[in-house]
Motif scaffolding. Sequence first.
Motif, PDB file in Angstrom:
ATOM      1  N   TYR A   1       0.828  -1.209   0.000  1.00 22.14           N
ATOM      2  CA  TYR A   1       0.000   0.000   0.000  1.00 22.14           C
ATOM      3  C   TYR A   1       0.863   1.261   0.000  1.00 22.14           C
ATOM      4  N   ARG A   2       1.909   1.261   0.807  1.00 26.31           N
ATOM      5  CA  ARG A   2       2.808   2.428   0.845  1.00 26.31           C
ATOM      6  C   ARG A   2       3.369   2.718  -0.545  1.00 26.31           C
ATOM      7  N   ALA A   3       3.844   1.678  -1.217  1.00 31.87           N
ATOM      8  CA  ALA A   3       4.434   1.848  -2.550  1.00 31.87           C
ATOM      9  C   ALA A   3       3.365   2.243  -3.571  1.00 31.87           C
ATOM     10  N   LEU A   4       2.177   1.670  -3.455  1.00 34.40           N
ATOM     11  CA  LEU A   4       1.096   2.008  -4.387  1.00 34.40           C
ATOM     12  C   LEU A   4       0.671   3.466  -4.252  1.00 34.40           C
ATOM     13  N   LYS A   5       0.645   3.972  -3.017  1.00 33.18           N
ATOM     14  CA  LYS A   5       0.303   5.391  -2.813  1.00 33.18           C
ATOM     15  C   LYS A   5       1.323   6.287  -3.505  1.00 33.18           C
ATOM     16  N   VAL A   6       2.587   5.938  -3.383  1.00 29.82           N
ATOM     17  CA  VAL A   6       3.638   6.715  -4.041  1.00 29.82           C
ATOM     18  C   VAL A   6       3.475   6.621  -5.553  1.00 29.82           C
TER      19      VAL A   6
ATOM     20  N   ASN B   1      -4.617  -0.748  -8.896  1.00 28.35           N
ATOM     21  CA  ASN B   1      -3.830  -0.168  -7.815  1.00 28.35           C
ATOM     22  C   ASN B   1      -4.555   1.007  -7.165  1.00 28.35           C
ATOM     23  N   GLU B   2      -5.183   1.854  -7.976  1.00 24.43           N
ATOM     24  CA  GLU B   2      -5.949   2.971  -7.431  1.00 24.43           C
ATOM     25  C   GLU B   2      -7.104   2.475  -6.565  1.00 24.43           C
ATOM     26  N   LEU B   3      -7.778   1.431  -7.036  1.00 24.73           N
ATOM     27  CA  LEU B   3      -8.889   0.859  -6.279  1.00 24.73           C
ATOM     28  C   LEU B   3      -8.401   0.252  -4.966  1.00 24.73           C
ATOM     29  N   LYS B   4      -7.277  -0.438  -5.000  1.00 26.49           N
ATOM     30  CA  LYS B   4      -6.700  -1.008  -3.779  1.00 26.49           C
ATOM     31  C   LYS B   4      -6.402   0.078  -2.757  1.00 26.49           C
ATOM     32  N   VAL B   5      -5.770   1.149  -3.209  1.00 24.19           N
ATOM     33  CA  VAL B   5      -5.411   2.242  -2.301  1.00 24.19           C
ATOM     34  C   VAL B   5      -6.662   2.876  -1.700  1.00 24.19           C
ATOM     35  N   LYS B   6      -7.678   3.127  -2.521  1.00 28.44           N
ATOM     36  CA  LYS B   6      -8.923   3.712  -2.018  1.00 28.44           C
ATOM     37  C   LYS B   6      -9.561   2.819  -0.961  1.00 28.44           C
ATOM     38  N   GLN B   7      -9.590   1.514  -1.234  1.00 24.18           N
ATOM     39  CA  GLN B   7     -10.245   0.606  -0.304  1.00 24.18           C
ATOM     40  C   GLN B   7      -9.439   0.417   0.977  1.00 24.18           C
ATOM     41  N   ILE B   8      -8.133   0.408   0.880  1.00 22.81           N
ATOM     42  CA  ILE B   8      -7.314   0.326   2.090  1.00 22.81           C
ATOM     43  C   ILE B   8      -7.435   1.620   2.890  1.00 22.81           C
ATOM     44  N   ASP B   9      -7.446   2.762   2.198  1.00 24.70           N
ATOM     45  CA  ASP B   9      -7.672   4.044   2.887  1.00 24.70           C
ATOM     46  C   ASP B   9      -8.978   4.005   3.679  1.00 24.70           C
TER      47      ASP B   9
ATOM     48  N   ALA C   1      -8.735  -7.174   7.657  1.00 25.23           N
ATOM     49  CA  ALA C   1      -8.993  -8.337   6.803  1.00 25.23           C
ATOM     50  C   ALA C   1     -10.477  -8.467   6.491  1.00 25.23           C
ATOM     51  N   THR C   2     -11.318  -8.183   7.450  1.00 20.24           N
ATOM     52  CA  THR C   2     -12.762  -8.232   7.237  1.00 20.24           C
ATOM     53  C   THR C   2     -13.196  -7.106   6.306  1.00 20.24           C
ATOM     54  N   ALA C   3     -12.736  -5.892   6.566  1.00 21.74           N
ATOM     55  CA  ALA C   3     -13.128  -4.739   5.762  1.00 21.74           C
ATOM     56  C   ALA C   3     -12.692  -4.899   4.298  1.00 21.74           C
ATOM     57  N   LEU C   4     -11.567  -5.539   4.089  1.00 28.78           N
ATOM     58  CA  LEU C   4     -11.043  -5.716   2.719  1.00 28.78           C
ATOM     59  C   LEU C   4     -11.567  -6.977   2.038  1.00 28.78           C
ATOM     60  N   GLY C   5     -12.368  -7.750   2.755  1.00 29.92           N
ATOM     61  CA  GLY C   5     -12.948  -8.956   2.161  1.00 29.92           C
ATOM     62  C   GLY C   5     -11.984 -10.131   2.105  1.00 29.92           C
TER      63      GLY C   5
END
Length: 127
Positions: free
Chosen positions: A28-33, A60-68, A121-125
């Motif tokens: 996630y850190r690398a994807l945000k960058v 990658n954008e979707l992953k970052v949004k969902q982790i945020d 883990a629950t929030a991310l499915g």
Amino acid sequence: MNAKQLSMFNDIDEKEVQDLIITELRNYRALKVQIENKKEQEAAGVIDLFPSVRQQDRLNELKVKQIDRALEHSLDFIERRIIEMKYLTSEETKDINIYLELGLKKGKYYEKKRAAIYRLATALGII
């Protein structure tokens, strides 16, 4: 979170879940960058500054949004601070330093850390 609370997650390997979340948080850190760099390139009118082996910008954008969203809305303040201090900084921080800085006892720290990982883990499915 004790064993009774984890029993609602039948046949879940706690170590596997923890490893998956930690991997995703570190990526996630690398994807945000990557996303910030892409926006900067677009603002400067530069396309493909670096060669790309795979095109996964949307994923990658979707992953970052969902982790945020998961970090913001699924964790309490202490859980979020633990995750931020442990996994979302470029420095490797030892658990003892985190629980001392947060003023937590060792047992409470590990309970909150485990709970945070399972909430993410629950929030991310993942579970």
